[in-house]
Design an enzyme around this catalytic site. Structure first.
Site, PDB file in Angstrom:
ATOM      1  N   ASN A  89      28.029  34.916 -50.814  1.00  0.00           N
ATOM      2  CA  ASN A  89      28.977  35.557 -51.893  1.00  0.00           C
ATOM      3  C   ASN A  89      27.554  35.691 -52.462  1.00  0.00           C
ATOM      4  OD1 ASN A  89      31.676  35.615 -51.122  1.00  0.00           O
ATOM      5  ND2 ASN A  89      31.999  33.831 -52.908  1.00  0.00           N
ATOM      6  N   VAL A  90      27.694  36.963 -52.943  1.00  0.00           N
ATOM      7  CA  VAL A  90      26.129  37.531 -53.714  1.00  0.00           C
ATOM      8  C   VAL A  90      26.404  37.544 -54.931  1.00  0.00           C
ATOM      9  CG1 VAL A  90      25.231  39.010 -52.588  1.00  0.00           C
ATOM     10  CG2 VAL A  90      26.799  40.101 -53.639  1.00  0.00           C
ATOM     11  N   HIS A 106      23.018  35.102 -48.949  1.00  0.00           N
ATOM     12  CA  HIS A 106      23.162  36.345 -48.980  1.00  0.00           C
ATOM     13  C   HIS A 106      22.412  37.156 -49.438  1.00  0.00           C
ATOM     14  CE1 HIS A 106      26.278  36.453 -45.142  1.00  0.00           C
ATOM     15  NE2 HIS A 106      25.062  36.635 -44.977  1.00  0.00           N
ATOM     16  N   GLY A 172      36.817  30.249 -48.019  1.00  0.00           N
ATOM     17  CA  GLY A 172      37.490  31.642 -48.270  1.00  0.00           C
ATOM     18  C   GLY A 172      36.609  32.360 -47.199  1.00  0.00           C
ATOM     19  N   SER A 174      36.063  34.556 -43.612  1.00  0.00           N
ATOM     20  CA  SER A 174      36.210  35.184 -42.362  1.00  0.00           C
ATOM     21  C   SER A 174      36.262  34.825 -41.015  1.00  0.00           C
ATOM     22  CB  SER A 174      36.518  36.707 -42.918  1.00  0.00           C
ATOM     23  OG  SER A 174      35.039  37.268 -42.591  1.00  0.00           O
ATOM     24  N   ASN A 198      41.342  28.016 -46.608  1.00  0.00           N
ATOM     25  CA  ASN A 198      40.909  29.413 -46.522  1.00  0.00           C
ATOM     26  C   ASN A 198      42.935  30.004 -46.819  1.00  0.00           C
ATOM     27  OD1 ASN A 198      40.061  32.155 -46.085  1.00  0.00           O
ATOM     28  ND2 ASN A 198      39.581  31.319 -43.585  1.00  0.00           N
ATOM     29  N   LEU A 199      42.381  30.863 -47.290  1.00  0.00           N
ATOM     30  CA  LEU A 199      44.202  31.960 -47.555  1.00  0.00           C
ATOM     31  C   LEU A 199      45.246  32.126 -46.021  1.00  0.00           C
ATOM     32  CD1 LEU A 199      45.473  32.744 -50.064  1.00  0.00           C
ATOM     33  CD2 LEU A 199      44.799  35.412 -48.871  1.00  0.00           C
ATOM     34  N   ALA A 216      42.279  29.352 -52.716  1.00  0.00           N
ATOM     35  CA  ALA A 216      41.318  28.782 -53.166  1.00  0.00           C
ATOM     36  C   ALA A 216      41.579  27.694 -54.568  1.00  0.00           C
ATOM     37  CB  ALA A 216      40.180  29.544 -53.218  1.00  0.00           C
TER      38      ALA A 216
END
EC number: 2.3.1.286
Length: 230
Positions: A89-90, A106, A172, A174, A198-199, A216
């Site tokens: 995540n950014v 990232h 979380g 993919s 994870n979902l 989460a």
């Protein structure tokens, strides 16, 4: 060296209102990835790219850490030196929740970078292509975000941490973006236990010893409570 290495992805921040790539009504759906998340897109239309990341930065500022971010911060505070968070995540929600042992592989929306000299500085709310670098004065400002086709940050340190980890937890994600998607395999080869929170199952769920499914904000606090009680 950290005993527990945690990889976090967009699903962790989704419950704070920050959309994932796959949200059907999210910010990403209004742009083509090749236009706003590649060096080539930036070269073609830097104003479009800046506007996109200005909007993402505004979304981030308006968001707040959720229960999952706060639980990870509690875990780090309770086990100093034993926890390392690697995030795709950014956003800055980990830090705003209180986590400090965070590597942004990232990059970060909250930072700007000079494409000419490599200097990094806090990003203003509105960035423009003509903004001058505070170090070299070149008009080469860009978001400090790793785009598709660019090499992620901290990879050597990440691999070293995985080699020493006893537990690798993915939250979380993919499992569609590499090299992050392969970190579970690296951790398993080094002898770490592996857990996915994870979902829904990720593309690499089969590589984990255990997968727990759910939001989460429910799974992460429950898992942290288990660790702290152990």
């Amino acid at each position: 060296m950290a005993r527990i290495v945690i990889l976090t992805g967009a699903g962790l921040s989704a419950e704070s209102g920050l959309g994932t790539f796959r949200d059907k009504d999210g910010l990403w759906t209004r742009y083509a990835l090749e236009d706003v998340a590649t060096p080539e897109g930036f070269a073609r239309d830097p104003a479009l790219v800046m506007a996109f990341y200005n909007a993402r930065r505004a979304n981030m500022v308006a968001a707040a850490p959720n229960a999952a971010h706060r639980a990870l911060a509690r875990l780090e505070a309770a086990r100093p030196g034993e926890i390392r968070i690697i995030t795709q995540n950014v956003d800055d929600l980990h830090e705003r929740a209180g986590s400090r042992a965070v590597w942004h592989m990232h990059g970060e929306l909250a930072r700007a970078r000079c494409a000419a000299c490599g200097a990094v500085w806090p990003a203003p709310a509105q960035m423009r292509p003509a903004d001058a670098c505070p170090d070299c004065a070149a008009a080469a400002t860009r978001p400090d975000v790793v785009w598709f086709g660019e090499y992620p940050y901290h990879m050597e340190a990440i691999w070293e941490a995985l080699r020493a980890a006893e537990l690798f937890v993915s939250i979380g994600t993919s499992g569609q973006v590499f090299p992050a998607a392969a970190l579970v395999q690296d951790a398993a080869r080094a002898g770490a236990e592996t857990l996915e929170l994870n979902l829904e199952p990720s593309e690499v769920s089969r590589d984990f010893e255990e997968t727990r499914l759910g939001p989460a904000t429910e799974l992460v606090p429950a898992w942290v409570a288990e660790i702290l009680a152990g």
